[in-house]
Scaffold this motif. Structure first.
Motif, PDB file in Angstrom:
ATOM      1  N   ALA A  42      55.500  75.392 -79.730  1.00  0.00           N
ATOM      2  CA  ALA A  42      55.519  74.665 -78.455  1.00  0.00           C
ATOM      3  C   ALA A  42      54.440  75.228 -77.544  1.00  0.00           C
ATOM      4  N   ILE A  43      53.714  74.342 -76.881  1.00  0.00           N
ATOM      5  CA  ILE A  43      52.625  74.755 -75.983  1.00  0.00           C
ATOM      6  C   ILE A  43      52.595  73.834 -74.775  1.00  0.00           C
ATOM      7  N   GLY A  44      51.809  74.213 -73.783  1.00  0.00           N
ATOM      8  CA  GLY A  44      51.622  73.378 -72.619  1.00  0.00           C
ATOM      9  C   GLY A  44      52.745  73.488 -71.609  1.00  0.00           C
ATOM     10  N   ASP A  45      52.907  72.447 -70.810  1.00  0.00           N
ATOM     11  CA  ASP A  45      53.857  72.469 -69.696  1.00  0.00           C
ATOM     12  C   ASP A  45      55.303  72.565 -70.154  1.00  0.00           C
ATOM     13  N   ALA A  50      56.508  74.491 -72.477  1.00  0.00           N
ATOM     14  CA  ALA A  50      56.787  75.773 -73.139  1.00  0.00           C
ATOM     15  C   ALA A  50      56.722  76.926 -72.160  1.00  0.00           C
ATOM     16  N   VAL A  51      57.521  77.954 -72.440  1.00  0.00           N
ATOM     17  CA  VAL A  51      57.480  79.210 -71.691  1.00  0.00           C
ATOM     18  C   VAL A  51      56.782  80.237 -72.573  1.00  0.00           C
ATOM     19  N   ARG A  74      62.506  74.344 -70.396  1.00  0.00           N
ATOM     20  CA  ARG A  74      61.294  74.542 -71.191  1.00  0.00           C
ATOM     21  C   ARG A  74      61.604  75.395 -72.414  1.00  0.00           C
ATOM     22  N   ILE A  75      60.892  75.155 -73.501  1.00  0.00           N
ATOM     23  CA  ILE A  75      61.136  75.857 -74.760  1.00  0.00           C
ATOM     24  C   ILE A  75      60.497  77.237 -74.712  1.00  0.00           C
ATOM     25  N   VAL A  76      61.274  78.236 -75.067  1.00  0.00           N
ATOM     26  CA  VAL A  76      60.785  79.613 -75.080  1.00  0.00           C
ATOM     27  C   VAL A  76      60.107  79.896 -76.419  1.00  0.00           C
TER      28      VAL A  76
END
Length: 563
Positions: free
Chosen positions: A311-314, A316-317, A294-296
């Motif tokens: 980045a948002i949602g599932d 993203a961290v 997942r993208i931080v």
């Protein structure tokens, strides 16, 4: 004429992506909108209200009533109904798959919002991709519903009791919200539907929920999870705790007990997988900071050291202000979308960015048949009151007044009318597809109708006739062609001698290839002739030894069987 507008490209049509586009359209002033192009990329032109997908399985909600058109929700966005082929954050471009013309489309961007969510990771469990139904998208819910009805129709006229038991065994892997809500609705639907069948009763049904952990619904408190567990068991669901799915085939699931390490094979023709979830395939190749795929991002939902990439949602961290990682839920994605949109607008205006401060309102989970569990603002509810709250919350959150009215109408009619049990044959089996078999499973038996030819990818099969093993076939070999070419029944039984992955080609597709692919017909005839000669030689050799009362020496098996 080159495009001089600022372009915001949003990837993903879930709650996160669609609501970023919606909020941008509302937050940007008229002059700013004229200078900005909002682009949303999603394969479908609708958003799925995923909390209601289990009710599509049971038929309590119409299929089209759990979706909303993106163009009406975000009217100021330009929608591309395409797949994302690649992302280049260095060149600041996104490449989309071809549309009507066979030419990919490359979009430069000023701001990029990645909201691609997650996907089912079927690479870790043998047979999951081939034989387990995922449960994430609208098509998945419809497919599962049709498979359930198909199983009932087949079981109604099946004379073999073992096959009937297999057809009426339903397995759901994953004891989180998705798995629990899925099996609860399946259970309600099946136990109501069997009343319309002559040869099936409730006692014939077997529904199994597999949970790797020591309790279901680990997101909730132990008290509520225990209530859900006991309620489902009372309604006829078999719950296996500490049980993980090890393999899936067309006719069975292999389950491992975590405590003892023992392995059990459960005959089952219907398997639904709600786990494991993995990152989108494109994310691993990006030079962005990752945490387990997942993208931080920072507290503003922006990727550190990559200005203009969000980045948002599932996928993203996001660290919340309380120090916890934001969970992959709709309520969090909606708030992340608003924060992201506000910060993109702030970057246009040179204003300070906002911090994502939402920590959650609570959790809701339906258990079917007018029962649910809920944690809201620290209050814990269960049973009918939680179910009323569950429905009240979701009807108010559903996009659009027209959608809310349709949803309410469905729920009201469900109280008075029986649920539909028709099977919609809208899915067509691929002419070429993958299949998986576990050791000892029968692929087909002598005398069966020849409907497929198989190409072995990995594993082994044993060829049997009259109780004797004629040959063992391995990767790179083919079987099952004789019945398709000669239009006769199978003349041998084929079993998996080891875990087998194979590519199956249907009779229709194989006949098309035979007639149109140069050289294929001749090659198949040569294979069959060689097998016939070898089998005749083997038979004569064994007959000669038997007539002399000499125990036959182990004969080298034919290169391939007649099948």
């Amino acid at each position: 004429m080159p495009n001089t507008k600022k372009r915001v490209v949003i990837l993903g049509g879930g709650f996160g992506g669609v609501y970023v586009a919606l909020h941008l359209g509302k937050l940007l002033k008229k002059r700013e909108l004229e200078d900005t192009e909002i682009v949303l990329v999603n394969r479908e032109n609708y958003i799925v209200f995923q909390p209601l997908l289990p009710e599509v399985i049971s038929g309590s909600v119409e299929l089209n009533h759990v979706i909303a058109p993106i163009r009406r929700m975000a009217p100021k966005a330009l929608l591309y109904t395409r797949d994302v082929e690649s992302i280049d954050p260095v060149a600041r471009t996104v490449t989309l798959s071809p549309g009507n013309r066979p030419v990919p489309l490359t979009l430069p961007y000023d701001h990029l919002v990645i909201a691609l969510g997650t996907c089912l990771d079927d690479s870790k469990i043998p047979g999951m991709r081939e034989h387990a139904s995922p449960f994430k998208y609208l098509g998945d819910a419809l497919y599962i519903r049709n498979q359930i009805v198909r199983a009932l129709e087949e079981a109604e006229t099946e004379s073999d009791p073992e096959i009937r038991r297999r057809l009426l065994t339903f397995v759901v892997a994953g004891g989180g919200f998705s798995g629990v809500e899925c099996i609860a609705e399946m259970n309600d639907f099946l136990r109501e539907a069997v009343g319309a069948y002559h040869n099936i009763c409730e006692g014939d049904l077997r529904l199994i929920l597999l949970q790797r952990g020591d309790r279901i619904l680990p997101e909730l408190t132990e008290n509520l999870a225990e209530f859900a567990h006991q309620l489902l068991v009372k309604r006829g669901v078999e719950i296996r705790l500490g049980a993980s799915l090890k393999a899936v085939s067309a006719h069975a699931v292999v389950v491992e007990d975590k405590a003892t390490g023992s392995v059990e094979t459960i005959p089952a023709a219907n398997t639904v997988a709600t786990v494991p979830a993995g990152p989108h395939r494109l994310l691993a190749a990006l030079p962005l900071p990752h945490d387990r795929g997942r993208i931080v991002v920072d507290h503003h939902t922006e990727v550190p050291d990559w200005p203009g990439v969000w980045a948002i949602g599932d996928c993203a961290v996001i660290q919340q202000v309380d120090g916890q990682t934001s969970p992959p839920t709709a309520q969090h994605a909606l708030r992340q979308a608003k924060t992201c949109a506000e910060n993109i607008v702030a970057s246009f205006r040179g204003a300070p960015k906002k911090i994502f401060g939402f920590t959650g309102l609570g959790k809701l989970g339906s258990l079917g048949r007018r029962s649910a569990v809920a944690e809201i603002f620290g209050f814990r509810l269960k049973g009918l009151l939680a179910w009323v709250l569950w429905r009240g919350v979701y009807v108010t959150k559903f996009p659009g007044l027209d959608g809310q009215i349709r949803l309410l109408a469905d729920w009201m009619l469900d109280v008075f009318l029986p649920r539909d049990i028709t099977q919609l044959r809208v899915f067509h089996k691929d002419g070429v597809h993958r299949e998986h078999f576990e050791t000892g499973e029968t692929i087909f038996e002598e005398g069966d109708f020849g409907d497929k030819i198989y190409f072995i990818v990995r594993g082994e099969v044993a060829v049997e006739r009259d109780g004797a093993t004629l040959a063992t076939l391995r990767a790179g070999e083919v079987f099952g062609e004789a019945a398709l070419i000669s239009h006769q029944s199978r003349n041998a039984t084929i079993r998996a001698a080891a875990a087998l992955d194979a590519v199956a080609v249907s009779r229709g597709a194989f006949q098309e290839l035979l007639g149109r692919l140069p050289g294929l017909s001749g090659a198949m005839q040569e294979i069959m002739s060689a097998r016939m000669e070898r089998c005749v030689d083997l038979h004569e050799e064994m007959s000669s030894m038997a007539s002399k009362s000499i125990p036959p020496a182990p004969a080298s098996p034919p290169a391939s069987p007649i099948s």
